[in-house]
Design a protein around this motif. Structure first.
Motif, PDB file in Angstrom:
ATOM      1  N   ARG A  68      51.512  38.052  42.079  1.00 57.98           N
ATOM      2  CA  ARG A  68      50.853  37.607  40.844  1.00 57.98           C
ATOM      3  C   ARG A  68      50.261  38.785  40.087  1.00 57.98           C
ATOM      4  N   PRO A 128      46.764  32.216  43.876  1.00 59.82           N
ATOM      5  CA  PRO A 128      47.820  33.185  43.549  1.00 59.82           C
ATOM      6  C   PRO A 128      48.963  32.601  42.741  1.00 59.82           C
ATOM      7  N   GLN A 170      41.466  33.103  38.738  1.00 62.02           N
ATOM      8  CA  GLN A 170      42.288  33.991  39.554  1.00 62.02           C
ATOM      9  C   GLN A 170      42.019  33.830  41.049  1.00 62.02           C
ATOM     10  N   GLN A 230      42.494  44.719  42.063  1.00 66.95           N
ATOM     11  CA  GLN A 230      42.932  43.421  42.572  1.00 66.95           C
ATOM     12  C   GLN A 230      44.159  43.571  43.467  1.00 66.95           C
ATOM     13  N   ARG A 273      44.503  42.850  47.897  1.00 66.56           N
ATOM     14  CA  ARG A 273      45.454  41.951  48.564  1.00 66.56           C
ATOM     15  C   ARG A 273      46.557  42.719  49.292  1.00 66.56           C
ATOM     16  N   ARG A 304      49.280  34.192  51.645  1.00 72.05           N
ATOM     17  CA  ARG A 304      48.419  34.162  50.455  1.00 72.05           C
ATOM     18  C   ARG A 304      48.318  35.558  49.836  1.00 72.05           C
ATOM     19  N   ASP A 305      48.174  36.589  50.673  1.00 76.43           N
ATOM     20  CA  ASP A 305      48.102  37.956  50.155  1.00 76.43           C
ATOM     21  C   ASP A 305      49.410  38.359  49.474  1.00 76.43           C
ATOM     22  N   PHE A 352      49.469  36.766  46.151  1.00 79.25           N
ATOM     23  CA  PHE A 352      48.526  37.421  45.241  1.00 79.25           C
ATOM     24  C   PHE A 352      49.082  38.754  44.742  1.00 79.25           C
TER      25      PHE A 352
END
Length: 688
Positions: A227, A68, A65, A383, A387, A220-221, A224
């Motif tokens: 995801r 992402p 994990q 999680q 993010r 990227r956040d 994520f």
């Protein structure tokens, strides 16, 4: 042991030996990737890694994990470069030094393959140090062929750009004025104004770099968050489907009957309730939650500012319905084992298990799912919050929802532990035979159990260590027989109850390979038992656990005694104050009801016959002072010098002074003066 990799060159001159080290490292990196992913790469390693797909899967294997999303079925350049960018972001989280990273184009455009190999070599080294299953090792005896001509020159130029160490610790930022002053001193008076344009350009470049880095982190956040949201939805769909299968293929047929049960129910309503608890209520609740999640996540419903925290805030209160299910889980498993003894029930369970709809899952596999679901919510929301940036519309609700879900998870875990502790005590109780007091008590837990030789009686004892008592049972040939534990504890032998020792009344000491139990009564201690563990390796653990519990109980007893003493002292002080207050009130009542008011002469010269009731104290005081006119006069002066808060006695005192002039032997006057003297005496005694 840390794995050592060959030191790749820095800006120093690159010779052929360093080229050989690099080629060996490249071969080791290729072999390590192949073994990690169980794949076969072509001869051209840079071409195999170019699109970043293999690198993303490699990072997922090392750190699950950490990526992402992976863009696979696409030829779009920006999506393929996104794979490499996500891989580099994962390197940061994993702890690879920044100066060992490469740029996206170093790999995608093959601008500097040497930096790519050096980065992967460092990643492999760190992963090996952290315990990754595939070890990285460089074969320093491997024979390699050096490139020639322009290829060799290009490789050496690439190797010369690699840094062996970081540029050093980061320095604190300084203001523009301080920086200009330092530069002026260093330049020796040179006019710096003509360099300001260059400084401005450098600052613009640095700001641009920071902005691009922040943009990459934000992308990227965002990936994520998507995801994690998709994972919340997919796991919820699977969970609701599984609960439905459990109800339709296990609960309803066993309760109402179907073709597998020949139309007859297999269980009573109480048995169904004991096994399945509130699973139908939970299934209905999660069906509604799933519909809402689908409206927010599935398809094109998901977007950057989509919210989930508010929905979990709405339903978090209902999650407590899981408490009954979790608490009942052990009873459910015990009842399930009990009904399996019936052949028709066992045949039904085996028949359902092989049905393709249930995918080979047995009933316990379905019943454990609600127990695991709330902790899973906690993990997924954690999680998602990680993010979510602070100015995101969902951040506050998500943070509040996570806190409440975590509280519910902690509550369920505590209840589960309490239920397991009660079940364990019940289990131990069932293994003992004979007459003894019930072992059940609030907050009592079984901590340890084991077999010992009693040196004194030469008997084999089975000892149970609770958090407040030590229970002994004597094994017997007649009672021996393997007993299967319901909570995976070692197989026990039934034992006849022998004794119980409160831990607060004993001490344990080590004597050779034995544990001596000393019972203390008052200031004396007597040797109660000498126990030799059948498994010598368990002795240190037994000693440590018993001494720890005894110490805790003693501290608790000392604290309770201190509190009790303090309480008694407070109550004593309060009682003294109350007693003194009552005495003062008694004296005031005595003064107000003294004979002075009734013995005064009336205007006609006759004496009043109104009866008065004097306190015993005032009567005794009057009796002792009326025979002495001098003392009466003295008391008279004292009463006038130290008046009380009550006005009537003062008036009476003045009247008595007049009466004393007429008749110094008046009983009324003497009684009043004696009472005032008595009051003054006690006032002085109590307060001074």
């Amino acid at each position: 042991m840390a794995v050592k990799t060959p030191s790749l060159p820095s800006l120093a001159v690159v010779n052929d030996a360093k080229v050989v080290d690099f080629l060996r490292a490249e071969h080791a990196v290729k072999s390590w990737i192949e073994q990690s992913l169980k794949i076969k790469l072509g001869e051209d390693l840079p071409s195999a890694l170019k699109n970043g797909i293999i690198l993303c899967y490699l990072m997922e294997e090392i750190e699950p994990q950490s990526i992402p999303r992976i863009q696979e079925k696409t030829d779009q350049v920006f999506k393929l470069k996104e794979n490499i960018s996500f891989f580099l972001g994962a390197l940061s989280d994993y702890g690879v030094p920044r100066h060992k990273w490469f740029q996206v184009n170093d790999l995608f455009e093959a601008e500097n393959i040497a930096k790519v190999i050096d980065c992967l070599s460092n990643l492999a080294t760190i992963a090996t140090e952290k315990g990754f299953h595939t070890k990285y090792k460089v074969d320093n005896q491997l024979k390699v062929t050096l490139p020639t001509g322009a290829a060799l020159v290009l490789l050496k130029k690439s190797l010369a750009t690699i840094k062996d160490t970081s540029s050093g610790p980061q320095r604190s930022r300084v203001g523009a004025v301080v920086l200009r002053t330092k530069l002026a001193l260093l330049s020796g008076g040179t006019d710096l104004s003509k360099f300001e344009k260059g400084f401005s350009k450098f600052q613009a470049l640095y700001r641009g770099y920071k902005a691009r880095l922040a943009y990459k982190n934000r992308v990227r956040d965002i990936a994520f968050r998507e995801r994690v949201a998709k994972e919340i939805l997919s796991t919820e769909e699977s969970y609701v489907k599984s609960l439905g299968l459990c109800i339709n293929f296990y609960l309803l047929p066993m309760q109402d009957g179907n073709n597998l049960t020949k139309g007859k129910p297999l269980l009573t309503k109480d048995q169904v309730r004991s096994i399945f608890s509130d699973i139908q209520i939970i299934h209905s609740f999660n069906e509604n939650l799933l519909k809402d999640l689908q409206n927010r996540i599935s398809g094109t419903n998901w977007f950057i500012n989509q919210k989930l925290g508010d929905r979990f805030l709405q339903v978090v209160g209902f999650l407590k319905v899981y408490a009954n299910f979790v608490l009942n889980f052990n009873n459910s498993m015990a009842m399930l084992e009990e009904i399996k003894k019936k052949e028709k029930v066992l045949n039904f369970l085996n028949a359902v298990k092989v049905l393709p709809e249930v995918s080979g899952l047995d009933l316990p596999s379905f019943l454990i799912m609600p127990v695991q679901r709330v902790p899973r919510y906690n993990l997924l929301l954690e999680q998602l919050l990680k993010r979510t940036w602070h100015d995101h519309p969902d951040y506050k609700d998500l943070d509040d929802a996570l806190k409440k879900v975590r509280e519910v998870a902690v509550h369920l875990n505590e209840k589960k532990r309490d239920a397991e502790a009660i079940a364990k005590v019940y289990e131990v109780h069932s293994y003992l035979t004979g007459k003894f007091d019930p072992l059940f008590a609030p907050n009592r837990k079984v901590l340890r159990e084991g077999a010992f030789n009693d040196i004194k009686s030469n008997e084999t004892l089975y000892v149970y260590l609770f958090n407040d008592i030590l229970v002994f049972g004597k094994t017997s040939e007649k009672l021996k027989g393997p007993i299967t534990s319901t909570n995976s504890t070692p197989t026990r032998l039934k034992a006849k109850y022998k004794a119980t020792l409160p831990l607060k009344e004993i001490n344990v000491v080590e004597e050779g390979d034995c544990i001596t139990v000393m019972k203390h009564t008052g200031r004396e201690s007597t040797k109660e038992l000498v126990l030799q563990p059948l498994n010598p390796d368990e002795k240190p653990e037994w000693l440590a656990d018993m001494n720890k519990i005894i110490s805790e109980l003693n501290k608790k007893a000392e604290g309770s005694q201190t509190q009790a003493t303090k309480k008694v002292e407070e109550e004593s002080a309060e009682q003294i104050l109350l007693t003194r207050k009552k005495q003062m009130q008694t004296m005031r009542v005595g003064k107000e009801g003294s004979p002075s008011t009734s013995n005064q002469s009336s205007p006609s010269g006759s004496t009043s016959s109104t009866p008065t009731v004097s306190s015993p104290l005032s009567i005794s005081a009057s009796a002792s002072l009326t025979t002495s006119p001098t003392k009466a006069a003295t008391t008279d002066r004292l009463s006038s010098s130290y008046p009380t808060a009550s006005s009537p006695p003062i008036i009476n005192s003045n009247n008595n002074n007049n009466n004393n002039n007429n008749n110094s032997n008046s009983n009324g006057s003497s009684g009043i003066n004696a009472e005032y003297f008595f009051f003054f005496f006690f006032f002085f005694f109590f307060f001074f």
